[in-house]
Scaffold this active site. Structure first.
Site, PDB file in Angstrom:
ATOM      1  CG  ASP A 117      -2.988  -9.861   3.049  1.00 50.15           C
ATOM      2  OD1 ASP A 117      -2.431  -9.492   4.092  1.00 50.15           O
ATOM      3  OD2 ASP A 117      -4.021  -9.329   2.605  1.00 50.15           O
ATOM      4  CG  ASP A 173      -3.908 -10.807  -1.112  1.00 57.97           C
ATOM      5  OD1 ASP A 173      -3.084 -10.720  -2.042  1.00 57.97           O
ATOM      6  OD2 ASP A 173      -4.264  -9.829  -0.424  1.00 57.97           O
ATOM      7  CG  ASP A 228      -8.762 -10.656   7.389  1.00 61.34           C
ATOM      8  OD1 ASP A 228      -8.448 -11.764   6.937  1.00 61.34           O
ATOM      9  OD2 ASP A 228      -8.534  -9.583   6.791  1.00 61.34           O
ATOM     10  CG  ASP A 260       1.924  -1.004   3.326  1.00 63.87           C
ATOM     11  OD1 ASP A 260       1.282  -0.646   4.313  1.00 63.87           O
ATOM     12  OD2 ASP A 260       1.501  -1.810   2.469  1.00 63.87           O
ATOM     13  CG  HIS A 285      -1.690  -1.072   1.590  1.00 64.97           C
ATOM     14  ND1 HIS A 285      -1.215  -2.197   2.204  1.00 64.97           N
ATOM     15  CD2 HIS A 285      -3.010  -1.271   1.403  1.00 64.97           C
ATOM     16  CE1 HIS A 285      -2.212  -3.050   2.373  1.00 64.97           C
ATOM     17  NE2 HIS A 285      -3.308  -2.524   1.893  1.00 64.97           N
ATOM     18  CG  HIS A 344     -10.649 -11.355   2.356  1.00 62.60           C
ATOM     19  ND1 HIS A 344     -10.317 -10.256   1.604  1.00 62.60           N
ATOM     20  CD2 HIS A 344      -9.951 -11.242   3.522  1.00 62.60           C
ATOM     21  CE1 HIS A 344      -9.458  -9.511   2.281  1.00 62.60           C
ATOM     22  NE2 HIS A 344      -9.213 -10.091   3.446  1.00 62.60           N
ATOM     23  CD  GLU A 376      -6.891 -11.926   2.537  1.00 64.39           C
ATOM     24  OE1 GLU A 376      -6.550 -10.843   2.032  1.00 64.39           O
ATOM     25  OE2 GLU A 376      -7.013 -12.097   3.765  1.00 64.39           O
ATOM     26  CG  ASP A 409      -4.606 -11.255   7.090  1.00 62.22           C
ATOM     27  OD1 ASP A 409      -5.478 -11.742   6.347  1.00 62.22           O
ATOM     28  OD2 ASP A 409      -4.409 -10.029   7.182  1.00 62.22           O
ATOM     29  CD  GLU A 459      -7.546  -8.384  -0.972  1.00 57.37           C
ATOM     30  OE1 GLU A 459      -6.567  -7.831  -1.513  1.00 57.37           O
ATOM     31  OE2 GLU A 459      -7.589  -8.665   0.234  1.00 57.37           O
TER      32      GLU A 459
HETATM   33  C1  XLS Z   1      -7.396  -6.646   4.337  1.00 59.33           C
HETATM   34  C2  XLS Z   1      -6.934  -6.835   2.994  1.00 59.33           C
HETATM   35  C3  XLS Z   1      -5.829  -5.895   2.534  1.00 59.33           C
HETATM   36  C4  XLS Z   1      -5.714  -5.911   1.046  1.00 59.33           C
HETATM   37  C5  XLS Z   1      -4.967  -4.779   0.453  1.00 59.33           C
HETATM   38  O1  XLS Z   1      -8.124  -7.463   4.885  1.00 59.33           O
HETATM   39  O2  XLS Z   1      -6.550  -8.175   2.876  1.00 59.33           O
HETATM   40  O3  XLS Z   1      -4.645  -6.187   3.171  1.00 59.33           O
HETATM   41  O4  XLS Z   1      -5.102  -7.092   0.590  1.00 59.33           O
HETATM   42  O5  XLS Z   1      -5.497  -3.555   0.824  1.00 59.33           O
HETATM   43 CA    CA Z   2      -5.581  -9.165   1.187  1.00 61.46          CA
HETATM   44 CA    CA Z   3      -7.061 -10.206   5.038  1.00 57.90          CA
END
Ligand code: XLS
Ligand code: CA
Ligand code: CA
Length: 442
Positions: free
Chosen positions: A339, A297, A308, A104, A101, A272, A269, A310, A233
Site C-alpha cells: 500500500d 500493508d 498518511d 479500483d 477495492h 497507520h 499498516e 504511503d 485495518e
Molecule cells: C488508507 C488505507 C486503505 C486500505 C484499504 O489509508 O490504507 O488504502 O488499505 O481500504
Molecule cells: Ca492500507
Molecule cells: Ca495508508
C-alpha cells in the site's frame, strides 16, 4: 498482447553488490531462511489503487503520471488495460498476489449500483481468464466505503440507514468477488468510520452499527463459502479526525466486545502505526500476543509529517523488527501488500518498479536480519532472564494465578524490601541489533 512496460526486463536477483537498478539485491525468492523460502515467508502483493490508478494528484496539484495505459480512462476498456498492465507488472517482479477495492477495478456508475455490479462481474471474469496458469491470485478484496459523497458521514457508521444499506451491498459484492477470485482475506478499513465532532455524533449507535455490518459480512461470507480471514485495518485518523479502529489494541477490544474475535484478524499498516503514535513493531506485537496477526500493508510513514504518506518501505531497522515479530509469531497468514506509492515527482513507470524493488528488498533484508537476531539468541536469553523471578516461588504462583493478595503482602512483609529488579540494559540490546544489522552476513 500489448507490452505496457517494454523498457523493463524481468527483475532478477543479482546480490548485494549489484549496481543494476532493475535487479533485486536481497530478495532471492528461492533462498531458504529458517526452513522456508523467501517467497514463502514474504507473499508480496500489488495494490491496484496506487499502482494502476493513482496518478500523483494531490491537494495542491494535478496528476504527474499518465495511467491511461493508452485508452480512454473510466471505460471498461481502460479497466481491462489495467488488468493487463498489472499482470505484466507482477510477472516482471515475480509478485504472486494483488489487492483491490471494488472501484479500483471498474469505474463506478454513481447513479446505479446494479450497473457497477455488472461491470464487476465482467472484470472479475477477465481477471480470472488473464491470470489462469500464471500463479497470480487475489490476496484480499475490499470495498471503497469512503470516496463517494454518500459516505461523507460514514458507511456502517452513517446517520443514514440508506447509506448503511449501500455499504452492505458493496460488502456483499466484495465478498462474492473474494470467493470468485479465491482471495485469502477480506479487509475492512474504516476510512470514514469515525467523527469530526461529538456534537453531532451518537457514538454508541455508530459503533453498534459497525459491529452489525461485520456480523452480517461474516454470516454471509461463510454462507457463500468464503473460508478466508476477515481483517480490520486500524488507522487512528485521516480522513476523519478520530477513527473508531484507532489502533490494533482498540480494534481487538472492539471485536471481543461484539464476539467477532475468532474470525477477524488485523491487517497492520506501518504508516497507520505511525499515525497512532506507535511503531510498526508495537502494532505487530499487540497482534502477536492476542493471536491476531493477519496481513500487512507494507509501506512506511514519515515521522516528520502528520499524515498518511504511503511511502515504499526502505527503512531496514523497521522491517527487521517487523519481521522479528512475524517470525516469532509463526509467520504471516495473509501477505505483504504494498500500500505504497512513489513520491509525486517520481513520475515514470520505471519509478514504480524501483518502488517495488526497494520495498521487496527492504523486507527481504529485514527477514534475513530478523532471522539472524533470532538465531543469535542474546535478546531472547536476556528477556528470559529478566523475568526469571516468575519461574519459581511466589512469582510462579502469581504467574499461574494461584497467589492471593494476602499472600503477596505476607511475602513483602517477610522480605521487607525487594532486591533491585535489575538493569533493563537497553543500550546493550540496541548495540546487539546494530551488530547484527551491520554484519556482512546477508
Ligand atoms: C488508507 C488505507 C486503505 C486500505 C484499504 O489509508 O490504507 O488504502 O488499505 O481500504
Ligand atoms: Ca492500507
Ligand atoms: Ca495508508
Amino acid at each position: 498482447m500489448k507490452e505496457f512496460f517494454p523498457d523493463i526486463p524481468k527483475i532478477e536477483y543479482e546480490g548485494r553488490d549489484s549496481v543494476n537498478p532493475l535487479a533485486f539485491k536481497y530478495y532471492d525468492p528461492k533462498r531458504k531462511i529458517l526452513g522456508k523460502t523467501m517467497e514463502e515467508h514474504l507473499p508480496f502483493a500489488m495494490a491496484w489503487w496506487h499502482n494502476l490508478c493513482a496518478n500523483g494528484v494531490d491537494m495542491f496539484g494535478s496528476g504527474t503520471i499518465d495511467k491511461s495505459f493508452g485508452v480512454e480512462p473510466r471505460t471498461m476498456e481502460h479497466a481491462k488495460a489495467k488488468v493487463d498492465a498489472g499482470i505484466e507488472f507482477m510477472k516482471k517482479l515475480g509478485i504472486k498476489y494483488y489487492c483491490f477495492h471494488d472501484v479500483d477495478i471498474v469505474p463506478e456508475d454513481t447513479s446505479d449500483i446494479n450497473i457497477t455490479n455488472l461491470r464487476l462481474d465482467e472484470i472479475t471474469d477477465y481477471i480470472l481468464e488473464r491470470t489462469e496458469g500464471t500463479g497470480i491470485s487475489c490476496l484480499w478484496t475490499t470495498c471503497n466505503l469512503f470516496g463517494n459523497p454518500r459516505y461523507m458521514n460514514g458507511a456502517a457508521s452513517s446517520n443514514s440507514a440508506d447509506v448503511f444499506c449501500f455499504a452492505a451491498a458493496q460488502v456483499k459484492k466484495g465478498l462474492e468477488m473474494a470467493v470468485k477470485l479465491g482471495a485469502k482475506g477480506y479487509v475492512f478499513w474504516g476510512g470514514r468510520e469515525g467523527y469530526e465532532t461529538l456534537l453531532n455524533t451518537d457514538m454508541k449507535l455508530e459503533e453498534e452499527n459497525i459491529a452489525t455490518l461485520f456480523r452480517m459480512a461474516r454470516d454471509y461470507g461463510r454462507e457463500i463459502g468464503f473460508a478466508g480471514d476477515f481483517y480490520i485495518e486500524p488507522k487512528a485518523k485521516e480522513p476523519m479526525k478520530h477513527q473508531y479502529d484507532f489502533d490494533a489494541a482498540t480494534a481487538i477490544g472492539f471485536l471481543r466486545k461484539y464476539g467477532l474475535d475468532t474470525e477477524f484478524r488485523m491487517n497492520i499498516e506501518a504508516n497507520h502505526a505511525t499515525l497512532a503514535g506507535h511503531t510498526f513493531q508495537h502494532e505487530l506485537r499487540v497482534c502477536a500476543v492476542n493471536n491476531m496477526i493477519g496481513s500487512v500493508d507494507a509501506n512506511q510513514g514519515d515521522t516528520l509529517l502528520g499524515w498518511d504518506t504511503d511511502m515504499f518501505p526502505s527503512n531496514v531497522y523497521d522491517t527487521t523488527m517487523a519481521m522479528y515479530e512475524i517470525l516469532k509469531a509463526g509467520g504471516i497468514r495473509g501477505g505483504f501488500n504494498f500500500d505504497s506509492k512513489c513520491r509525486r515527482p517520481s513520475n515514470t513507470f520505471e519509478d514504480m518498479f524501483h518502488g517495488y524493488i526497494v520495498g521487496m528488498d527492504t523486507f527481504a533484508l529485514g527477514l534475513i536480519k530478523a532471522a539472524e537476531l533470532i538465531e543469535d539468541g542474546r535478546i531472547d536469553r536476556f528477556i528470559k532472564k529478566r523475568y526469571e523471578s516468575f519461574e519459581s516461588g511466589i512469582g510462579q504462583k502469581i504467574r499461574e494465578g494461584s497467589a492471593t493478595l494476602e499472600e503477596c503482602a505476607e511475602y513483602a512483609a517477610k522480605i521487607k524490601k525487594p532486591a533491585s529488579p535489575g538493569s533493563g540494559r537497553q543500550e546493550y540490546l540496541e548495540g546487539i541489533v546494530n551488530s547484527v544489522l551491520f554484519s556482512s552476513n546477508s
